[in-house]
Motif scaffolding. Structure first.
Motif, short mmCIF file in Angstrom:
data_model
loop_
_atom_site.label_atom_id
_atom_site.label_comp_id
_atom_site.label_asym_id
_atom_site.label_seq_id
_atom_site.Cartn_x
_atom_site.Cartn_y
_atom_site.Cartn_z
N ALA A 265 0.82 -1.22 0.00
CA ALA A 265 0.00 0.00 0.00
C ALA A 265 0.85 1.26 0.00
N GLY A 266 2.05 1.18 0.54
CA GLY A 266 2.93 2.34 0.55
C GLY A 266 2.92 3.07 1.87
N PRO A 267 3.91 3.92 2.11
CA PRO A 267 4.08 4.58 3.42
C PRO A 267 2.97 5.56 3.77
N ASP A 268 2.21 6.01 2.78
CA ASP A 268 1.16 6.99 3.07
C ASP A 268 -0.18 6.34 3.43
N ALA A 269 -0.24 5.01 3.36
CA ALA A 269 -1.50 4.32 3.64
C ALA A 269 -1.87 4.45 5.12
N GLU A 270 -3.12 4.71 5.39
CA GLU A 270 -3.60 4.83 6.76
C GLU A 270 -3.57 3.46 7.44
N PRO A 271 -3.01 3.36 8.64
CA PRO A 271 -2.94 2.07 9.33
C PRO A 271 -4.30 1.39 9.46
N LEU A 272 -5.35 2.17 9.73
CA LEU A 272 -6.68 1.57 9.85
C LEU A 272 -7.10 0.92 8.54
N ALA A 273 -6.84 1.60 7.42
CA ALA A 273 -7.21 1.04 6.13
C ALA A 273 -6.44 -0.24 5.84
N VAL A 274 -5.18 -0.28 6.24
CA VAL A 274 -4.37 -1.48 6.04
C VAL A 274 -4.91 -2.64 6.87
N ARG A 275 -5.23 -2.35 8.13
CA ARG A 275 -5.78 -3.40 9.00
C ARG A 275 -7.10 -3.94 8.47
N LEU A 276 -7.97 -3.05 8.02
CA LEU A 276 -9.27 -3.48 7.50
C LEU A 276 -9.11 -4.35 6.26
N LEU A 277 -8.18 -3.98 5.39
CA LEU A 277 -7.99 -4.77 4.17
C LEU A 277 -7.41 -6.14 4.50
N ALA A 278 -6.48 -6.20 5.43
CA ALA A 278 -5.92 -7.49 5.84
C ALA A 278 -6.99 -8.39 6.45
N ALA A 279 -7.86 -7.79 7.26
CA ALA A 279 -8.94 -8.57 7.87
C ALA A 279 -9.92 -9.08 6.82
N ALA A 280 -10.27 -8.21 5.87
CA ALA A 280 -11.23 -8.60 4.84
C ALA A 280 -10.67 -9.69 3.94
N ALA A 281 -9.40 -9.57 3.58
CA ALA A 281 -8.78 -10.58 2.72
C ALA A 281 -8.72 -11.94 3.41
N THR A 282 -8.36 -11.92 4.69
CA THR A 282 -8.31 -13.16 5.46
C THR A 282 -9.69 -13.79 5.56
N ASP A 283 -10.69 -12.97 5.86
CA ASP A 283 -12.05 -13.49 6.00
C ASP A 283 -12.60 -13.99 4.66
N ALA A 284 -12.19 -13.37 3.56
CA ALA A 284 -12.66 -13.82 2.26
C ALA A 284 -12.26 -15.27 2.01
#
Length: 217
Positions: free
Chosen positions: A158-177
């Motif tokens: 995602a890159g250094p400017d990505a919001e930590p919350l957005a990164v966490r949410l995407l990781a959670a969604a991908a795992t749950d998928a």
């Protein structure tokens, strides 16, 4: 019965020492034995002694690595997550995250090991877990740990400017998928490939769960 084999992640810069590899190999031998016996007799019909005997190790060796018989399957279940995170880590930073995630998920769920053995082993374990609370707890814990390990992989892409919350949410969604896809598939007799397969279901879940997220728009 052929011993089930997990997905095999690639060795990386932090490769294990010889002693660590031996320990991991013993754990996998025990895990394979547990999977075989659970498939043959179910969790209720299998004891830790049975698993140790099938794996060719002493009972004390079994308990050196695992607290109970259900815990013994964790290395096999974790192997799938290890493999797909390794595939995602191969993507270059700046690659559109939707593209990178879908490619890694598809590759991990359609590779030779997944189609030949890994997915069927997972289906058998998830079916056994339907009536075994302790086995379900292992499944959920493995998924939680996989999600936590996915966060830095997603953050790098995602890159250094990505919001930590957005990164966490995407990781959670991908795992749950992937988790939801495997759970749904395990209740059917659908083939590991083609319509209704884990790969097809996982991509559908991934798109529905992540379509409105900032990092994938």
């Amino acid at each position: 019965m052929r011993s089930p084999r997990p997905y095999s992640p690639q060795a990386g810069p932090g490769a294990q020492s010889l002693n660590e590899r031996r320990k991991a190999a013993t754990q996998l031998d025990i895990a394979r034995a547990a999977c075989e016996l659970f498939a043959e007799h179910g969790p209720d019909g299998t004891t830790a002694e049975d698993i140790a005997h099938r794996a060719g190790v002493a009972l004390r060796t079994f308990y050196r690595y695992f607290r109970n018989k259900q815990e013994a399957v964790a290395p096999l279940l974790a192997g799938g997550g290890d493999a797909w995170r390794a595939l995602l880590a191969e993507e270059d930073p700046g690659t559109p995250l939707t593209e990178a995630l879908e490619r890694a998920v598809t590759r991990s769920l359609t590779g030779p090991q997944a189609l030949e053995e890994g997915l069927e082993v997972t289906r058998g374990l998830l079916r056994a877990a339907a009536n075994d609370e302790a086995l379900r707890a292992v499944w959920y814990r493995v998924n939680q740990e996989s999600e936590e390990r996915l966060v830095p992989v997603v953050a790098r892409l995602a890159g250094p400017d990505a919001e930590p919350l957005a990164v966490r949410l995407l990781a959670a969604a991908a795992t749950d998928a992937i988790r939801i896809a495997l759970e749904l598939w395990s209740t059917t007799d659908a083939s590991p490939a083609g319509p209704g397969s884990p790969a097809e279901l996982a991509i559908r879940c991934l798109r529905d769960l992540t379509g409105a997220m900032p990092l994938t728009r």
